[in-house]
Design an enzyme around this catalytic site. Structure first.
Site, short mmCIF file in Angstrom:
data_model
loop_
_atom_site.label_atom_id
_atom_site.label_comp_id
_atom_site.label_asym_id
_atom_site.label_seq_id
_atom_site.Cartn_x
_atom_site.Cartn_y
_atom_site.Cartn_z
N ASP A 53 0.98 -1.28 0.15
CA ASP A 53 0.12 -0.01 -0.23
C ASP A 53 0.92 1.28 0.08
O ASP A 53 2.02 1.14 0.02
CB ASP A 53 -0.84 0.03 1.22
CG ASP A 53 -0.33 0.02 2.56
OD1 ASP A 53 0.79 -0.72 2.82
OD2 ASP A 53 -0.56 0.96 3.25
N HIS A 101 1.49 -8.84 -3.32
CA HIS A 101 0.80 -8.02 -3.05
C HIS A 101 1.27 -6.53 -3.07
O HIS A 101 1.78 -6.00 -2.19
CB HIS A 101 -0.19 -8.25 -1.48
CG HIS A 101 -1.40 -7.34 -1.33
ND1 HIS A 101 -2.52 -7.61 -1.70
CD2 HIS A 101 -1.24 -6.43 -0.83
CE1 HIS A 101 -3.21 -6.78 -1.41
NE2 HIS A 101 -2.48 -6.01 -0.57
N GLU A 109 2.66 -9.95 0.89
CA GLU A 109 2.78 -8.62 0.54
C GLU A 109 4.51 -8.24 0.88
O GLU A 109 5.10 -9.30 1.13
CB GLU A 109 2.31 -7.77 1.75
CG GLU A 109 2.17 -6.40 1.37
CD GLU A 109 0.86 -5.49 2.12
OE1 GLU A 109 0.22 -6.22 3.02
OE2 GLU A 109 1.04 -4.53 1.84
O1 9MR Z 1 3.65 -6.08 9.41
C1 9MR Z 1 2.37 -6.11 9.89
C2 9MR Z 1 1.76 -7.34 10.70
O2 9MR Z 1 2.64 -7.47 11.60
C3 9MR Z 1 0.46 -7.14 11.25
O3 9MR Z 1 0.12 -8.59 11.60
C4 9MR Z 1 -0.46 -6.88 10.09
C5 9MR Z 1 -1.98 -6.90 10.54
O4 9MR Z 1 -2.06 -5.54 11.28
O5 9MR Z 1 -0.08 -5.42 9.50
C6 9MR Z 1 1.30 -5.67 8.94
O6 9MR Z 1 1.62 -4.44 8.45
C7 9MR Z 1 0.96 -3.90 7.21
C8 9MR Z 1 0.38 -2.74 7.53
O7 9MR Z 1 -0.65 -2.63 8.32
C9 9MR Z 1 -0.02 -1.87 6.39
N1 9MR Z 1 0.57 -1.85 5.31
C10 9MR Z 1 1.29 -3.27 4.83
C11 9MR Z 1 1.75 -3.93 5.98
C12 9MR Z 1 2.36 -5.22 5.75
O8 9MR Z 1 1.37 -6.18 5.37
#
Ligand code: 9MR
Ligand code: ZN
Length: 554
Positions: A181, A493, A532
């Protein structure tokens, strides 16, 4: 059904099943699993083989000649994947070249290199990945003849509505997009910049030898620091006048899979959080000392910003999470104790301030100077502990230092042991969670910190084992980094990769990795849980690669 018609159906379904079979055949993991990027000449070299076998041959790609033969060991049950694995140890192969491992009755492995510079191009690519993540500017890079590019994006960052500034904008351009994102989050910047600056402090001379081809190249800053400055410039915009720091700049909802310059949704400053404020202090204090030799004015500015936010934190000692109810984008919610410890550590290391040292040592005592086996954005105490333990400043509590060193070595020894016991040499063992690939790479920070106080070869070997795992010695037999090694991810992703017209993903990105089990990784764009990409995971891989850039230092 008309006979012609039914024949057509049969032919069609036959064709379909053939196609499905060929797809399945293509998707089957290779049975010989090794580092498909390659090995340093003197490094240990092992492959895991998921099929019955007795011996192996190393063959040269160029002419098929044999250069090493040996017997495999095993089988041993790999607990987390449930596979019976055989191991081929071909560490005796030291001559630079391109090879395959041939296992009679099983087949040939993907090819791999042996070379002193084997991790140089991966380091370049993965660090260039940060450049390609730049927000607020056009970026472009060519890899394997394909060009990956986008125009200047998000040049209007950001609105102050949610932080009491009315419907006004304040500049918050630059920085890196967070991940797949395009939002920008201070807490995740923390572990990212923290890991990269640690790499600079630990391996600066080796890093400097790699030209990164940035717009700033040839200027007063070393390339690596110039890249980090793109992020710290943005971070400086996140500080409010009272010293508190906004938690993120973000759209309210995640956007679509379009190139970033096409995303025109409003982006807002989020309210402050104490974790973001503490991470900001740590990053700014560290930036100040690392940039000082090249740009004293910038160092002064960063240090002043760090002191201001540190004073704010001292005056506001309670944990404060940001109110993010307006957003459904990344939360990065975390309690601040570890962030405050890290902040004090970096500010003390930069200034030598006795009052900051007292704060730091109080916090270190509160956690018994413990060293975690793995860590990511939500747990940054290790960064502070390492800075304290490796510091050359006077005035530390020697008993605390001794305790910390003991803890560090015990944790590093544990990581070594866990790696040895794992069927794919994975030093994180059977821990699989969102972003675990990043944690596998980040264990290099722990291992190298341990190496600095006790230079045991097995710490270096375990760092290499982590790389081996990420580059193909895993149950998928594939590289987890786009554009590198054998069958790397094709559908991460990532909004840029999904939004451009190029048939390959943007290169140089480590995907989050399998969970809840080792087989649970899907190379599909929709699978943001395992496929991702993110700045924090790449930063860890940058560190791990930087650690082994200079083979002569092995
Ligand atoms: O890296 C993050 C992971 O530890 C969490 O479990 C997850 C859900 O909250 O979010 C991951 O971070 C994401 C972030 O919230 C938004 N940008 C993408 C990140 C990677 O997936
Ligand atoms: Zn952008």
């Amino acid at each position: 059904m008309h006979p012609t018609c039914s024949r057509a159906v049969i032919v069609l379904s036959l064709a379909l099943s053939l196609w499905a079979n060929s797809l399945r055949a293509e998707e089957a993991a290779p049975l010989i699993r090794l580092d498909t990027v390659g090995y340093l000449p003197a490094a240990p070299k092992q492959a895991s083989i998921a099929a019955p076998c007795t011996n192996f041959v190393v063959v040269r790609v160029a002419d098929g000649s044999q250069c090493l033969t040996g017997a495999v060991t095993g089988p041993v049950l790999n607990q987390d994947s449930g596979e019976q694995l055989y191991v081929a140890d071909f560490s005796a192969l030291r001559q630079p070249g391109d090879y395959r491992l041939r296992v009679p009755g099983v087949g040939d492995s993907p090819s791999f290199h042996v070379a002193a510079e084997v991790y140089r191009q991966p380091f370049y690519l993965v660090t260039r990945g940060m450049f390609l993540w730049r927000c607020g500017t056009a970026v472009s890079a060519t890899n394997h003849g394909r060009t990956f590019a986008h125009a200047a994006c998000h040049t209007n960052d950001a609105w102050l509505d949610l932080v009491g500034g009315g419907h006004e904008r304040k500049d918050s351009t630059k920085g890196w997009h967070d991940a797949g994102d395009y939002n920008k989050y201070v807490v995740n910047a923390g572990i990212t910049v923290g890991s990269m600056l640690r790499a600079w402090e630990d391996f600066g001379p080796a890093i400097r030898r790699v030209k990164l081809d940035l717009p700033e190249s040839g200027g007063p800053l070393p390339d690596f620091l110039a890249e980090i400055k793109w992020e710290t410039d943005w971070l400086l915009t996140m500080q409010f006048s009272d010293g508190s720091v906004s938690h993120k700049v973000s759209t309210k909802r995640f956007g679509g899979f379009i190139l970033p310059e096409r995303e025109h949704e409003d982006r807002y400053f989020a309210p402050w959080s104490s974790a973001a404020t503490a991470d900001f202090v740590a990053m700014m204090a560290e930036t100040a000392r690392d940039f000082r030799p090249y740009d004293a004015a910038y160092a002064d500015r960063c240090l002043a910003a760090a002191r201001k936010s540190y004073a704010f934190l001292r005056a506001n000692p309670a944990n404060h999470n940001a109110d993010l109810r307006e957003f459904s984008t990344g939360a990065y919610g975390t309690r601040d104790a570890d962030d405050r410890l890290w902040a004090a550590a970096e500010l003390w290391e930069t200034t030598g301030d006795a009052d900051v040292l007292r704060d730091l040592e109080t916090r270190l005592r509160a956690i018994n100077v413990s060293v975690l086996q793995d860590f990511d954005w939500s747990e940054v105490s290790n960064l502070g502990v390492f800075t304290y333990l490796l510091s050359e400043r006077a005035g530390r509590d020697e008993a605390l230092v001794a305790q910390g060193r003991t803890n560090l070595l015990a944790t590093a020894d544990k990581i070594v042991q866990v790696g040895k016991e794992h069927g794919y040499g994975r030093p994180l063992g059977s821990r699989y969670y969102w972003g675990c690939n990043g944690s596998v790479a980040r264990q290099a920070l722990i291992l190298h910190a341990a190496f600095r106080i006790s230079p045991k070869l097995e710490y270096r070997d375990t760092m290499l084992a982590a790389l081996n795992h990420l580059f193909g010695r895993n149950c998928h037999g594939r590289s987890y980094v786009t554009g590198l090694g054998f069958r790397p991810p094709l559908h991460p992703h990532d909004r840029r990769s999904g939004g451009d017209n190029v048939d390959e993903p943007w290169p140089g990105y480590l995907v989050g990795g399998p969970h809840p089990g080792p087989a649970d990784w899907h190379d599909e764009q929709a699978d943001y849980r395992t496929n991702e990409i993110a700045i924090n995971w790449n930063s860890a891989l940058i560190y791990a690669l930087a650690a082994v850039l200079d083979a002569s230092a092995q």
